[in-house]
Design a protein around this motif. Structure first.
Motif, short mmCIF file in Angstrom:
data_model
loop_
_atom_site.label_atom_id
_atom_site.label_comp_id
_atom_site.label_asym_id
_atom_site.label_seq_id
_atom_site.Cartn_x
_atom_site.Cartn_y
_atom_site.Cartn_z
N GLY A 179 38.81 35.99 57.62
CA GLY A 179 37.58 36.00 56.99
C GLY A 179 38.05 35.44 55.64
O GLY A 179 38.52 35.84 55.24
N GLN A 180 36.91 34.79 55.61
CA GLN A 180 37.24 34.42 53.88
C GLN A 180 35.69 34.65 53.41
O GLN A 180 34.65 34.58 53.69
N ASP A 181 36.30 35.15 51.72
CA ASP A 181 34.60 35.42 51.12
C ASP A 181 35.30 35.60 49.68
O ASP A 181 36.86 35.64 49.60
N ALA A 182 34.22 35.69 48.40
CA ALA A 182 35.07 35.77 47.61
C ALA A 182 34.13 37.55 47.25
O ALA A 182 34.56 38.21 45.42
N TRP A 183 33.16 38.28 48.12
CA TRP A 183 32.62 39.43 47.38
C TRP A 183 33.46 40.45 48.78
O TRP A 183 32.78 40.07 49.66
N THR A 184 33.84 41.51 47.61
CA THR A 184 34.38 42.60 49.14
C THR A 184 33.90 43.46 49.67
O THR A 184 34.09 43.64 50.52
N VAL A 185 32.38 43.91 49.63
CA VAL A 185 31.99 44.20 50.55
C VAL A 185 31.29 44.06 51.47
O VAL A 185 31.07 44.30 52.88
N ALA A 186 31.15 42.90 50.78
CA ALA A 186 30.40 41.38 52.33
C ALA A 186 31.84 41.76 53.27
O ALA A 186 31.86 41.46 54.62
N HIS A 187 33.02 41.19 53.12
CA HIS A 187 34.09 40.90 54.05
C HIS A 187 34.28 42.28 54.73
O HIS A 187 34.34 42.42 55.35
N ALA A 188 34.24 43.47 54.18
CA ALA A 188 35.02 44.88 54.64
C ALA A 188 33.33 44.70 55.64
O ALA A 188 33.76 45.15 57.40
N LYS A 189 32.51 44.09 55.36
CA LYS A 189 31.04 44.64 56.76
C LYS A 189 31.38 43.66 57.66
O LYS A 189 31.21 43.99 58.43
N GLY A 204 49.33 44.54 57.07
CA GLY A 204 48.52 43.15 57.07
C GLY A 204 47.45 44.24 57.46
O GLY A 204 46.97 42.19 57.25
N ALA A 205 47.21 44.55 57.16
CA ALA A 205 46.07 45.04 57.41
C ALA A 205 45.42 44.86 55.76
O ALA A 205 45.87 45.01 54.70
N ILE A 206 43.44 44.47 55.52
CA ILE A 206 43.20 44.25 54.49
C ILE A 206 42.71 45.04 54.01
O ILE A 206 41.50 46.06 54.86
N VAL A 207 42.88 45.96 52.88
CA VAL A 207 42.80 47.25 52.10
C VAL A 207 41.88 47.06 51.70
O VAL A 207 41.92 46.10 50.41
N PHE A 208 40.87 47.80 51.25
CA PHE A 208 39.45 47.60 50.76
C PHE A 208 39.18 49.18 50.20
O PHE A 208 39.87 50.34 50.55
N PHE A 209 39.36 49.39 48.61
CA PHE A 209 39.58 50.27 47.31
C PHE A 209 37.63 51.18 47.08
O PHE A 209 36.95 49.97 46.35
N ASN A 210 38.14 52.20 46.27
CA ASN A 210 37.06 52.76 45.94
C ASN A 210 38.08 53.90 44.48
O ASN A 210 38.31 54.49 45.19
N TRP A 211 37.77 53.88 43.39
CA TRP A 211 38.79 54.31 42.95
C TRP A 211 38.19 55.91 42.37
O TRP A 211 38.55 56.46 41.91
N ASN A 212 36.88 56.22 42.94
CA ASN A 212 36.44 57.82 42.73
C ASN A 212 36.29 57.77 43.80
O ASN A 212 35.89 59.25 44.36
N GLY A 213 37.53 57.52 45.00
CA GLY A 213 37.11 58.03 46.33
C GLY A 213 35.60 58.28 47.10
O GLY A 213 35.85 58.66 48.29
N GLU A 214 35.17 57.29 46.75
CA GLU A 214 33.59 57.13 47.78
C GLU A 214 34.07 56.76 48.86
O GLU A 214 34.68 55.45 49.00
N LYS A 215 33.82 56.23 50.25
CA LYS A 215 33.42 56.11 50.82
C LYS A 215 32.66 55.06 52.32
O LYS A 215 33.12 54.16 52.84
N LEU A 217 30.56 51.89 52.57
CA LEU A 217 31.58 50.46 52.15
C LEU A 217 30.53 49.18 51.23
O LEU A 217 31.27 48.80 50.41
N ASP A 218 29.59 49.96 50.43
CA ASP A 218 29.01 49.19 49.18
C ASP A 218 29.25 49.64 48.46
O ASP A 218 28.98 48.86 46.70
N SER A 219 30.34 50.83 48.21
CA SER A 219 31.24 51.27 47.28
C SER A 219 31.79 50.52 46.75
O SER A 219 32.91 51.18 45.62
#
Length: 266
Positions: A179-189, A204-215, A217-219
């Motif tokens: 995939g190609q994107d500039a917005w992490t939320v849209a990429h995860a979705k 090789g997995a693309i890993v998505f983060f939230n520093w507060n521990g929220e799970k 996707l919009d976070s």
């Protein structure tokens, strides 16, 4: 001149004569048809034909023979055109096949290795990077601007962690599956919509983060690439826009929202 070249030359002269004769016949018959309305012109069609053949140097070739030559030449021209079209179609098919093979031939290890070639790449004094500059000029940037608003130039000094991942995908021929994107939320979705989303770390997995521990996707606020996972579950990553550069990091699983799984070669 070799015998083969001599034969080819003779054939070329004969065929050229055929074309010239046909051309002369067309012009002369047209003139004759017009002149028949005037009584001064008394030539018969046979005389016109003979005159045209003489001019072409083919006085011994009959009208039927001339027609046969022209038919053969027309058939040859059509065959050549058909072959050219087939060649073009074959070349395109070969290119498509090569692209598919390139995608199928990339392993997770190779993808991570490409990401690591950029370790140390950082922002310039104005906050811009090669990754933002590249992304701003892609067709995908036009699509994401239409979706999110803004402008292409805004990508030049925007948060670039996801543009880094997109750049690696481009370099490895993996953009269709990473995939190609500039917005992490849209990429995860996008990964979730593709049925390639989960919570298990894999190289090789693309890993998505939230520093507060929220799970949710919009976070999501950051993205990287999993390098490897230790036996104790420690996750090693390669990330862009970390301390304003590309770096290797060690991440706690509690900060991870989830993973997108590209389709790599085993």
């Amino acid at each position: 001149m070799s015998g083969r070249h001599a034969k080819q030359t003779a054939l070329t002269l004969k065929l050229t004569g055929g074309f010239l004769a046909a051309s002369l016949l067309g012009s002369t018959f047209g003139a004759a048809a017009h002149a028949n309305t005037v009584e001064e012109n008394t030539k018969t069609s046979s005389e016109v034909t003979a005159s045209a053949l003489n001019l072409a140097g083919l006085s011994g070739v009959s009208k039927g023979g001339l027609s046969a030559i022209q038919v053969k030449l027309d058939d040859k021209s059509k065959a050549s055109s058909s072959t050219t079209s087939e060649d073009r179609a074959g070349a395109q098919s070969s290119r498509d096949s090569d692209e598919k093979q390139a995608i199928a031939g990339v392993t997770a290890k190779q993808f991570v290795a490409e990401a690591k070639t950029q370790l140390g790449q950082s922002e310039d004094a104005s906050g811009e990077t090669k990754f933002g500059e590249w992304y701003a000029d892609t067709d995908r940037a036009g699509e994401t601007v239409a979706r999110d608003g803004g402008s292409r130039s805004a990508y030049l000094d925007a948060e670039w962690c996801n543009m880094f991942v997109s750049w690696v995908a481009e370099q490895t021929g993996m953009k269709d599956t990473v995939g190609q994107d500039a917005w992490t939320v849209a990429h995860a979705k996008w990964f979730k919509e593709e049925g390639r989303w989960g919570t298990t770390p894999k190289p090789g997995a693309i890993v998505f983060f939230n520093w507060n521990g929220e799970k949710d996707l919009d976070s999501i606020v950051h993205v990287g690439i999993v390098d490897h996972v230790d036996d104790d579950g420690t996750i090693h990553t390669v990330e862009g826009n970390t301390g304003n550069k590309v770096q290797e990091k060690v991440r706690d699983a509690s900060q991870i929202v989830g993973y997108g799984y590209p389709e790599y070669k085993s």
